[in-house]
Design an enzyme around this catalytic site. Structure first.
Site, mmCIF file in Angstrom:
data_model
loop_
_atom_site.group_PDB
_atom_site.id
_atom_site.type_symbol
_atom_site.label_atom_id
_atom_site.label_comp_id
_atom_site.label_asym_id
_atom_site.label_seq_id
_atom_site.Cartn_x
_atom_site.Cartn_y
_atom_site.Cartn_z
ATOM 1 N N ASP A 108 0.720 -1.230 -0.157
ATOM 2 C CA ASP A 108 -0.018 0.031 -0.023
ATOM 3 C C ASP A 108 0.845 1.327 0.147
ATOM 4 O O ASP A 108 2.023 1.299 0.504
ATOM 5 C CB ASP A 108 -0.674 0.038 1.222
ATOM 6 N N HIS A 159 -6.118 3.458 -4.079
ATOM 7 C CA HIS A 159 -6.113 3.456 -2.505
ATOM 8 C C HIS A 159 -6.515 4.853 -2.335
ATOM 9 O O HIS A 159 -5.685 5.407 -1.316
ATOM 10 C CB HIS A 159 -4.629 3.009 -2.092
ATOM 11 N N HIS A 163 -4.800 9.341 0.064
ATOM 12 C CA HIS A 163 -4.758 8.556 1.352
ATOM 13 C C HIS A 163 -5.636 9.313 2.362
ATOM 14 O O HIS A 163 -5.373 9.449 3.579
ATOM 15 C CB HIS A 163 -3.464 8.293 2.012
ATOM 16 N N HIS A 255 3.627 -2.393 3.263
ATOM 17 C CA HIS A 255 3.313 -0.847 2.572
ATOM 18 C C HIS A 255 4.839 -0.933 1.981
ATOM 19 O O HIS A 255 6.056 -1.214 2.574
ATOM 20 C CB HIS A 255 3.469 0.112 3.576
#
Ligand code: ZN
Length: 289
Positions: A108, A159, A163, A255
């Site tokens: 991510d 995503h 964020h 991540h």
């Protein structure tokens, strides 16, 4: 487990979630903007120090839900006997399982010019396909990395634009605009990219964000295994958590951006051969269209 024990466990979960949320909010307010970001007003608005931490109690989750994967004993309504321990559905039905015995690694918050190439190189070395949950503004800044991810055969997941952990609380039109803007940035870099998934930042799902991403043809993607690598616990701890918690079908959250990911990269060097020994790894399927 008795009902009173379950209620107590639920209360503990809520209190812990509230504390984590407060600590994160405080920490986030103290974190300076990334030195590598561009200059100007926009750069000061968006902090890249993302992390898919447990959401605050602003996002209590759906009835019977609970964030962070298969911990039914911690759910206030775990007394629902119909829920199986390996339930493949996360908050609001978001996916936590591949639906097969194969497992899926997901990365991510990128792409990031320092860490994404290292993750891609390791995946290529071991011949593993994974899934990358891409932040729109990072795709716009690093289109070459988006192209590399797609060219290597990995699956792409939206995503959000920057964020936004509160995205699910915005209007349906604002959510839609955010998701479409992100898809546009990904496709501007890689026109042939199929964007089959959306992952809500922070796992802070709401009915509205799930329904909007599904309307746009994307499957809501949660996770089952979270080594909290964004908290920089060190490679050993990341490795240990993933190996201890990964089961057939698990979707694993890691991540490739948002801070110092050297621990994640080092963990991957140990994890990939071991996971390949235990499981088949896959990029999440992108459908037939
Ligand atoms: Zn994230």
């Amino acid at each position: 487990m008795s009902a009173s024990t379950l209620r107590a466990a639920g209360m503990v979960t809520l209190v812990v979630a509230a504390l984590l949320g407060s600590a994160y909010a405080l920490g986030r307010s103290l974190v300076p903007d990334h030195p590598d970001r561009g200059t100007g007003v926009a750069a000061s608005i968006h902090t890249p120090h993302y992390g898919d931490q447990p959401p605050s109690t602003e996002f209590p989750g759906p009835p019977g839900g609970g964030y962070g994967g298969p911990s039914p004993d911690a759910s206030p309504s775990a007394s629902d006997d119909a829920r199986q321990p390996d339930d493949s559905e996360g908050p609001y039905g978001a996916r936590t399982s591949t639906g097969s015995t194969r497992i899926a690694l997901t990365f991510d918050d990128g792409p990031d010019p320092q860490w994404t190439p290292q993750v891609l190189a390791l995946l290529k070395e071991y011949g593993v396909k994974a899934t990358f949950c891409i932040v729109g503004e990072n795709a716009e800044s690093h289109p070459d990395l988006v192209r590399s991810i797609v060219a290597d055969g990995h699956t792409i997941c939206n995503h959000s634009w920057n964020h936004d952990i509160s995205l699910g609380k915005r209007s349906p039109a604002a959510i839609r605009d955010d998701l479409l803007r992100t898809n546009d940035a990904i496709r501007a870099a890689a026109p042939d990219a199929r964007i089959a998934y959306f992952r809500q930042p922070g796992g802070a799902w709401t009915y509205q964000v799930v329904s909007t991403c599904e309307d746009l043809g994307m499957t809501p993607l949660h996770w089952a295994v979270d080594p909290t690598d964004w908290q920089v616990p060190g490679a050993a701890k990341i490795t240990q958590t993933v190996l201890a918690e990964t089961r057939p079908g698990s979707i694993v959250l890691m991540h490739d951006a948002g801070g110092d990911r050297s621990g994640t990269v080092e963990a991957l060097q140990r994890l990939l051969p071991e996971l390949m020994h235990r499981f088949q790894l896959e990029a999440l399927p992108t459908g037939t269209t």
